[in-house]
Scaffold this active site. Structure first.
Site, PDB file in Angstrom:
ATOM      1  N   GLU A   1       0.830  -1.193   0.000  1.00 52.89           N
ATOM      2  CA  GLU A   1       0.000   0.000   0.000  1.00 52.89           C
ATOM      3  C   GLU A   1       0.863   1.240   0.000  1.00 52.89           C
ATOM      4  OE1 GLU A   1      -3.693  -2.079   2.369  1.00 52.89           O
ATOM      5  OE2 GLU A   1      -2.425  -0.652   3.415  1.00 52.89           O
TER       6      GLU A   1
ATOM      7  N   CYS B   1       6.779  -6.611   7.438  1.00 56.55           N
ATOM      8  CA  CYS B   1       7.942  -6.051   8.127  1.00 56.55           C
ATOM      9  C   CYS B   1       8.405  -7.035   9.193  1.00 56.55           C
ATOM     10  CB  CYS B   1       7.594  -4.707   8.764  1.00 56.55           C
ATOM     11  SG  CYS B   1       9.007  -3.922   9.572  1.00 56.55           S
TER      12      CYS B   1
ATOM     13  N   CYS C   1       7.005  -4.261  15.668  1.00 55.13           N
ATOM     14  CA  CYS C   1       6.546  -3.253  16.637  1.00 55.13           C
ATOM     15  C   CYS C   1       5.078  -3.545  16.977  1.00 55.13           C
ATOM     16  CB  CYS C   1       6.686  -1.852  16.050  1.00 55.13           C
ATOM     17  SG  CYS C   1       8.363  -1.499  15.492  1.00 55.13           S
TER      18      CYS C   1
ATOM     19  N   CYS D   1       1.900  -1.712  15.371  1.00 52.47           N
ATOM     20  CA  CYS D   1       1.924  -1.508  13.912  1.00 52.47           C
ATOM     21  C   CYS D   1       1.372  -2.719  13.177  1.00 52.47           C
ATOM     22  CB  CYS D   1       3.355  -1.234  13.477  1.00 52.47           C
ATOM     23  SG  CYS D   1       3.556  -1.197  11.703  1.00 52.47           S
TER      24      CYS D   1
HETATM   25  S1  SF4 Z   1       6.586   0.624  12.838  1.00 51.31           S
HETATM   26 FE1  SF4 Z   1       5.817  -1.131  11.625  1.00 51.31          FE
HETATM   27  S2  SF4 Z   1       6.687  -0.890   9.589  1.00 51.31           S
HETATM   28 FE2  SF4 Z   1       7.868   0.436  10.990  1.00 51.31          FE
HETATM   29  S3  SF4 Z   1       9.591  -0.856  11.661  1.00 51.31           S
HETATM   30 FE3  SF4 Z   1       7.965  -1.137  13.192  1.00 51.31          FE
HETATM   31  S4  SF4 Z   1       6.836  -2.945  12.471  1.00 51.31           S
HETATM   32 FE4  SF4 Z   1       8.065  -2.213  10.751  1.00 51.31          FE
END
Ligand code: SF4
Length: 393
Positions: free
Chosen positions: A93, A148, A152, A155
Site C-alpha cells: 500500500e 515487516c 513493533c 503496527c
Molecule cells: S513501525 Fe511497523 S513498519 Fe515500521 S519498523 Fe515497526 S513494524 Fe516495521
C-alpha cells in the site's frame, strides 16, 4: 543489452552503459530515463521517439509495468490509499496525503519537514518549489517491504511479519503510480518512507530508490523533501548518512524514552538500545538548520505519562530534533489504543515547555485504514504476546 539491475531501477549512467553496448547513441539513455521517470511511461511500445528496434529490445529485456493500482480508497479528508499489486501477485500500500489547511492543520506525514518548507523555499528557489507553487502539496508515503520483520506491537505491518523485500523498481513505481493519480491542482511535494516495512532493513533497494527519486533527470524530488523513517538500525543509519551526506531527511520511530519501555514496544531495541541509537543520531551528518524527526506513538497506558515526556526531554538534549506525537491508530489485530486527548496535550506541553518543536499528528484517512500503522496485510494475526488491552481512558 543485459544488466543485473532491473530496467526501472537503472540510473542514467547504467542505461548509457547498457545501450552503448548495443551500439545505441549516448543520448538514448537519457531519453529512456525520461520516459520512465519523468513521464511515468514504462511500456516500451509507447516510447515514441525510440527506434522500433530499441523498443523491441527493451520489451524483451523486461521493461514494462512493474506494479498496478488495484484499488483506490479515498477518505473524506482527501487521503487516498492505493492498493498496489506487484508482478508476483504480492500487494503493498502507498498513501497520498494532500496538505490540509486551516487552524491547527498540519500535514500528518509531511510533518517530517513541513515547518521548514517556507524558509527552505525562500532560500533555495528549487525546481520542486517552483513546480508546486500555488498547488496543493501532496506527501506520498511509500512502502519498502511486503510486511515487516521488526514486529513493533502498535503496527499492523509488524504484526503481519516480513514476506519479502521490495526491489528499487517497486519502490519507485509507487511514486510513479501515485504521481499519475494526483488530482488537478495537486503536486507531489514530499515522499516519506513510512509505509509498510523498515526501509533500512532493505538498504540497497532503498538507497537506489533514493538516488532515482532525487535524480534531476527524473522525478527530481529535492533530497530534503524525502524522509526515511527507521526503527533504529544503527549501522544503516551511519551508512545512509555517509552515502547521502546527511541530505536525506531522517525520522526515528522512538516511541519510548527508556530501554525497558522501548524494548516492550519495539523488539529492535533489544539489539540496538537507546544509548547506541542516540550516539548514532548525534553522529548523523545533518546539514545546518535541519533536524531529525522523532516519531513518538502515544499508546494508552504504555508510554503516555508526562513523566515519560520528561524522560524524553532529557534523552534528546543536545540533539537537533522536532517531535511528532502520534496518538496510536487503533488496529484490528491489536488490543492497544490511543490515550485521551487531554493526556496527549499534557505530553506535548512538557516538550514545548522544554523548548522543543512538538506537533501532534492529525489522524488522516481513518475511514480507509490509511492512517499510520494501519497499512494492513489482509489476514494478519497478532503475533506479539504479553500485551493486554490498554485502558482506553
Ligand atoms: S513501525 Fe511497523 S513498519 Fe515500521 S519498523 Fe515497526 S513494524 Fe516495521
Amino acid at each position: 543489452m543485459t544488466s543485473a539491475v532491473s530496467p526501472v531501477a537503472r540510473l542514467p549512467e547504467e542505461w548509457e552503459t547498457s545501450l552503448r553496448a548495443r551500439g545505441e547513441r549516448a543520448f538514448t539513455a537519457k531519453q529512456v530515463f525520461h520516459w520512465i521517470h519523468r513521464r511515468g511511461v514504462l511500456e516500451p511500445a509507447s516510447m515514441t521517439n525510440l527506434s522500433g528496434r530499441l523498443r523491441e529490445a527493451l520489451a524483451t529485456e523486461g521493461l514494462g509495468t512493474v506494479a498496478t493500482v488495484e484499488r483506490i480508497h479515498r477518505a473524506a479528508d482527501g487521503t487516498r490509499k492505493l492498493l498496489v499489486r506487484l508482478r508476483d501477485g504480492a500487494t503493498i500500500e502507498t498513501v497520498l496525503l494532500p496538505a490540509v489547511t486551516g487552524p491547527g492543520a498540519r500535514g500528518p506525514l509531511a510533518d517530517a519537514d513541513a515547518d521548514e518548507d517556507d524558509e527552505d523555499d525562500d532560500e533555495r528557489g528549487d525546481d520542486a518549489a517552483a513546480e508546486t507553487a500555488g498547488k496543493i502539496r501532496v506527501t506520498q508515503c511509500i512502502s519498502t517491504q511486503v510486511g515487516c520483520a521488526m514486529g513493533c506491537v502498535f503496527c499492523a505491518s509488524g504484526i503481519a511479519g516480513l514476506k519479502r523485500h521490495l526491489g528499487a523498481d517497486e519502490i519507485v513505481a509507487q511514486v510513479l503510480l501515485g504521481r499519475a493519480l494526483l488530482d488537478e491542482g495537486e503536486a507531489l511535494r514530499n515522499v516519506v518512507y513510512m509505509g509498510m516495512g523498515e526501509p533500512l532493513h532493505n538498504y540497497e533497494a532503498t538507497a537506489r530508490s533514493l538516488r532515482l527519486l532525487t535524480h534531476r533527470e527524473g522525478i527530481s524530488l529535492s533530497s530534503r523533501r524525502v524522509t526515511v523513517s527507521t526503527s533504529g538500525l544503527i549501522p544503516e543509519i551511519a551508512r545512509l548518512g555517509a552515502d547521502f551526506g546527511g541530505q536525506i531527511g531522517l525520522a526515528i520511530s522512538l516511541h519510548a524514552a527508556d530501554d525497558e519501555a522501548r524494548g516492550a514496544l519495539m523488539p529492535i531495541n533489544r539489539k540496538y538500545p537507546l544509548p547506541r541509537l542516540l550516539e548514532a543520531l548525534h553522529a548523523y551528518p545533518l546539514p545546518r538548520r535541519r533536524r531529525i524527526t522523532i516519531e513518538y506513538t502515544l499508546v494508552s497506558g504504555k508510554n503516555d505519562d508526562p513523566d515519560e515526556a520528561r524522560k524524553l526531554v532529557k534523552l534528546l538534549r543536545g540533539l537537533p530534533v522536532k517531535v511528532n506525537l502520534i496518538p496510536m491508530n487503533p488496529i484490528e489485530a491489536s488490543p492497544l489504543g490511543p490515550p485521551d486527548w487531554a493526556r496527549v496535550e499534557a505530553f506535548q506541553r512538557v516538550l514545548i515547555d522544554a523548548g522543543y518543536s512538538c506537533f501532534i499528528r492529525r489522524q488522516r484517512g481513518d475511514d480507509v485504514s490509511a492512517a499510520c500503522g494501519q497499512l494492513v496485510l489482509l489476514g494478519a494475526k497478532p503475533k506479539v504476546k504479553g500485551f493486554r488491552a490498554a485502558p482506553s481512558s
